[in-house]
Design a protein around this motif. Structure first.
Motif, mmCIF file in Angstrom:
data_model
loop_
_atom_site.group_PDB
_atom_site.id
_atom_site.type_symbol
_atom_site.label_atom_id
_atom_site.label_comp_id
_atom_site.label_asym_id
_atom_site.label_seq_id
_atom_site.Cartn_x
_atom_site.Cartn_y
_atom_site.Cartn_z
ATOM 1 N N VAL A 56 7.062 7.886 -35.593
ATOM 2 C CA VAL A 56 6.992 7.834 -37.046
ATOM 3 C C VAL A 56 8.406 7.748 -37.606
ATOM 4 O O VAL A 56 9.368 8.234 -36.989
ATOM 5 C CB VAL A 56 6.243 9.066 -37.617
ATOM 6 N N GLN A 57 8.526 7.107 -38.775
ATOM 7 C CA GLN A 57 9.828 6.946 -39.411
ATOM 8 C C GLN A 57 9.631 6.942 -40.924
ATOM 9 O O GLN A 57 8.602 6.472 -41.425
ATOM 10 C CB GLN A 57 10.503 5.644 -38.975
ATOM 11 N N THR A 58 10.612 7.454 -41.646
ATOM 12 C CA THR A 58 10.589 7.377 -43.107
ATOM 13 C C THR A 58 11.478 6.222 -43.551
ATOM 14 O O THR A 58 12.461 5.866 -42.877
ATOM 15 C CB THR A 58 11.099 8.676 -43.737
ATOM 16 N N LEU B 230 10.881 15.798 -42.387
ATOM 17 C CA LEU B 230 11.456 14.489 -42.660
ATOM 18 C C LEU B 230 12.982 14.589 -42.648
ATOM 19 O O LEU B 230 13.558 15.672 -42.836
ATOM 20 C CB LEU B 230 10.994 13.982 -44.016
ATOM 21 N N PRO B 231 13.653 13.479 -42.465
ATOM 22 C CA PRO B 231 15.109 13.487 -42.619
ATOM 23 C C PRO B 231 15.475 13.883 -44.058
ATOM 24 O O PRO B 231 14.662 13.722 -44.976
ATOM 25 C CB PRO B 231 15.507 12.052 -42.313
ATOM 26 N N PRO B 232 16.647 14.411 -44.270
ATOM 27 C CA PRO B 232 17.044 14.823 -45.629
ATOM 28 C C PRO B 232 16.937 13.670 -46.628
ATOM 29 O O PRO B 232 17.448 12.576 -46.395
ATOM 30 C CB PRO B 232 18.498 15.263 -45.464
ATOM 31 N N LEU C 274 8.980 6.063 -51.262
ATOM 32 C CA LEU C 274 9.071 6.718 -49.956
ATOM 33 C C LEU C 274 7.925 6.221 -49.087
ATOM 34 O O LEU C 274 6.754 6.358 -49.447
ATOM 35 C CB LEU C 274 8.988 8.240 -50.107
ATOM 36 N N TYR C 275 8.279 5.624 -47.971
ATOM 37 C CA TYR C 275 7.283 5.123 -47.025
ATOM 38 C C TYR C 275 7.356 5.950 -45.739
ATOM 39 O O TYR C 275 8.443 6.340 -45.289
ATOM 40 C CB TYR C 275 7.537 3.660 -46.666
ATOM 41 N N ILE C 276 6.194 6.178 -45.137
ATOM 42 C CA ILE C 276 6.102 6.741 -43.794
ATOM 43 C C ILE C 276 5.315 5.749 -42.949
ATOM 44 O O ILE C 276 4.175 5.417 -43.282
ATOM 45 C CB ILE C 276 5.430 8.115 -43.785
ATOM 46 N N MET C 277 5.932 5.268 -41.893
ATOM 47 C CA MET C 277 5.299 4.251 -41.064
ATOM 48 C C MET C 277 5.455 4.626 -39.597
ATOM 49 O O MET C 277 6.342 5.413 -39.222
ATOM 50 C CB MET C 277 5.908 2.871 -41.316
ATOM 51 N N GLY C 278 4.613 4.055 -38.769
ATOM 52 C CA GLY C 278 4.707 4.336 -37.349
ATOM 53 C C GLY C 278 3.571 3.706 -36.570
ATOM 54 O O GLY C 278 2.832 2.859 -37.079
ATOM 55 N N LYS D 177 15.958 6.012 -34.965
ATOM 56 C CA LYS D 177 15.542 6.620 -36.222
ATOM 57 C C LYS D 177 14.114 7.148 -36.184
ATOM 58 O O LYS D 177 13.662 7.791 -37.113
ATOM 59 C CB LYS D 177 15.665 5.596 -37.359
ATOM 60 N N TRP D 178 13.387 6.864 -35.113
ATOM 61 C CA TRP D 178 11.988 7.246 -35.035
ATOM 62 C C TRP D 178 11.850 8.645 -34.421
ATOM 63 O O TRP D 178 12.623 9.049 -33.569
ATOM 64 C CB TRP D 178 11.206 6.233 -34.187
ATOM 65 N N LYS D 179 10.822 9.314 -34.860
ATOM 66 C CA LYS D 179 10.492 10.615 -34.292
ATOM 67 C C LYS D 179 9.201 10.490 -33.498
ATOM 68 O O LYS D 179 8.276 9.809 -33.932
ATOM 69 C CB LYS D 179 10.287 11.669 -35.406
ATOM 70 N N GLU D 180 9.142 11.138 -32.374
ATOM 71 C CA GLU D 180 7.915 11.146 -31.585
ATOM 72 C C GLU D 180 6.943 12.148 -32.198
ATOM 73 O O GLU D 180 7.329 13.264 -32.547
ATOM 74 C CB GLU D 180 8.206 11.510 -30.138
ATOM 75 N N ILE D 181 5.664 11.746 -32.278
ATOM 76 C CA ILE D 181 4.668 12.616 -32.910
ATOM 77 C C ILE D 181 3.935 13.424 -31.856
ATOM 78 O O ILE D 181 4.001 14.652 -31.835
ATOM 79 C CB ILE D 181 3.652 11.784 -33.731
ATOM 80 N N PHE D 182 3.219 12.734 -30.986
ATOM 81 C CA PHE D 182 2.375 13.404 -29.993
ATOM 82 C C PHE D 182 2.930 13.167 -28.593
ATOM 83 O O PHE D 182 3.529 12.128 -28.308
ATOM 84 C CB PHE D 182 0.928 12.895 -30.077
ATOM 85 N N SER D 183 2.708 14.127 -27.732
ATOM 86 C CA SER D 183 3.226 14.036 -26.370
ATOM 87 C C SER D 183 2.449 12.989 -25.578
ATOM 88 O O SER D 183 1.215 12.920 -25.670
ATOM 89 C CB SER D 183 3.106 15.392 -25.674
ATOM 90 N N PRO D 184 3.151 12.185 -24.780
ATOM 91 C CA PRO D 184 2.451 11.223 -23.908
ATOM 92 C C PRO D 184 1.513 11.943 -22.946
ATOM 93 O O PRO D 184 1.821 13.019 -22.444
ATOM 94 C CB PRO D 184 3.593 10.532 -23.165
ATOM 95 N N GLY D 185 0.361 11.335 -22.704
ATOM 96 C CA GLY D 185 -0.634 11.928 -21.810
ATOM 97 C C GLY D 185 -1.645 12.795 -22.522
ATOM 98 O O GLY D 185 -2.620 13.249 -21.899
ATOM 99 N N LEU D 186 -1.447 13.043 -23.824
ATOM 100 C CA LEU D 186 -2.413 13.840 -24.582
ATOM 101 C C LEU D 186 -3.749 13.099 -24.637
ATOM 102 O O LEU D 186 -3.803 11.919 -24.988
ATOM 103 C CB LEU D 186 -1.896 14.083 -26.004
#
Length: 301
Positions: A198-200, A242-244, A259-263, A219-228
């Protein structure tokens, strides 16, 4: 046209051909018998006629002669009658030869007609057979297509499908607001997470960088762990900061920027990789995120 109609017509055609052949054979046999009987009766009547004529002629010409002369006279009349009879027989033989040639021509024509009828019947039978084979092939192809469609529909019903349940913003007054991303497996089998990011993005318009291009991955953040693993009908959610964006909060709330949140979320469908991409825009009046409905950013495959 149904196969039973073709079968009935083929059977009718075969019966007609058999009856026609029997009728023609009976006609030929009857004609031969009739002609032979007529000729035999004609020969009998001709022989009798010449015999009677010779007898009458001898009685008229030879009566009153001496025995030796009378015998000679009778002999001449008989010989003359025989010669005339032979001449007539030769003529009759010639006529019979001509009749035979004509009959042979007629017989040949009838034979050709029967042969042509047989060839036509065989052709119709082959055409009907080829049509039946073609119909069977088409029916088989249609059955295979129907089976494939049914299989694909069944697989489509059984497959997992990840959708974005909601994206919630906890507050919009700090340096790093908290955002919760919720996903739901609306399919009928387990989805195994491969990766999710996910990224803002703060701007009035969406960027040219799509979520699936993986550009600027830092710039992306991982949301869920792989293998879930997420079972059918189950959901999973993740809250992160979110980033500041303190310097942009006023402009976002006033509508000067967005403000957009995409991923994206990638997962396995029985070993087949699938991907759900999303892009949500923040509405300051509602205080929540809404889908952009942009096909470049909102995709499921």
């Amino acid at each position: 046209m149904s196969g039973s109609d073709r079968g009935d017509r083929t059977a009718d055609l075969g019966g007609f051909g058999i009856l026609a052949a029997i009728a023609i054979c009976c006609l030929i046999v009857g004609l031969l018998g009739y002609l032979q009987g007529q000729q035999a009766e004609r020969d009998k009547q001709t022989s009798k006629t010449y015999s009677e004529a010779a007898q009458k002629d001898a009685q008229r010409a030879c009566v009153g002669m001496e025995p030796g002369a009378a015998f000679e006279c009778i002999y001449e009349k008989v010989e003359s009658s025989n010669e005339q009879a032979n001449t007539d027989k030769d003529l009759t033989a010639q006529f019979r030869a001509a009749d035979s040639a004509l009959f042979s021509a007629v017989f040949t024509f009838l034979t050709l007609a029967i042969s042509g009828l047989g060839v036509w019947y065989v052709k119709r039978t082959l055409d009907a057979t080829l049509k039946a084979v073609e119909d069977t092939s088409k029916a088989t192809d249609a059955m295979l297509l129907a089976n494939r469609i049914a299989q694909e529909a069944s697989e489509g019903e059984r497959r997992p499908m990840i959708k974005i349940g909601y994206i919630a913003l906890s507050r919009m007054d700090g340096d790093a607001p908290n955002v919760t991303v919720d996903i739901v497996n609306v399919g009928r089998s387990v989805a195994t997470i491969v990766d999710s990011h996910v990224q803002t993005h703060v701007a009035y318009l969406l960027p040219m960088i799509r979520p699936y291009q993986n550009i600027g991955i830092e710039k992306w953040k991982e949301i869920f762990s792989p293998g879930l693993e997420i079972g059918a009908g189950n959901a999973a959610s993740k809250t992160f900061a979110l980033p500041p964006i303190k310097d942009d909060i006023l402009a976002i709330n006033d509508g000067f920027t967005k403000l957009y949140i995409m991923g994206w979320v990638r997962y396995l469908d029985h070993g087949i990789p699938r991907r759900t991409m999303f892009c949500r825009a923040y509405d300051p009046e509602e205080g929540r995120f809404f889908p952009t409905n942009d096909p470049d950013y909102e995709v499921q495959n």
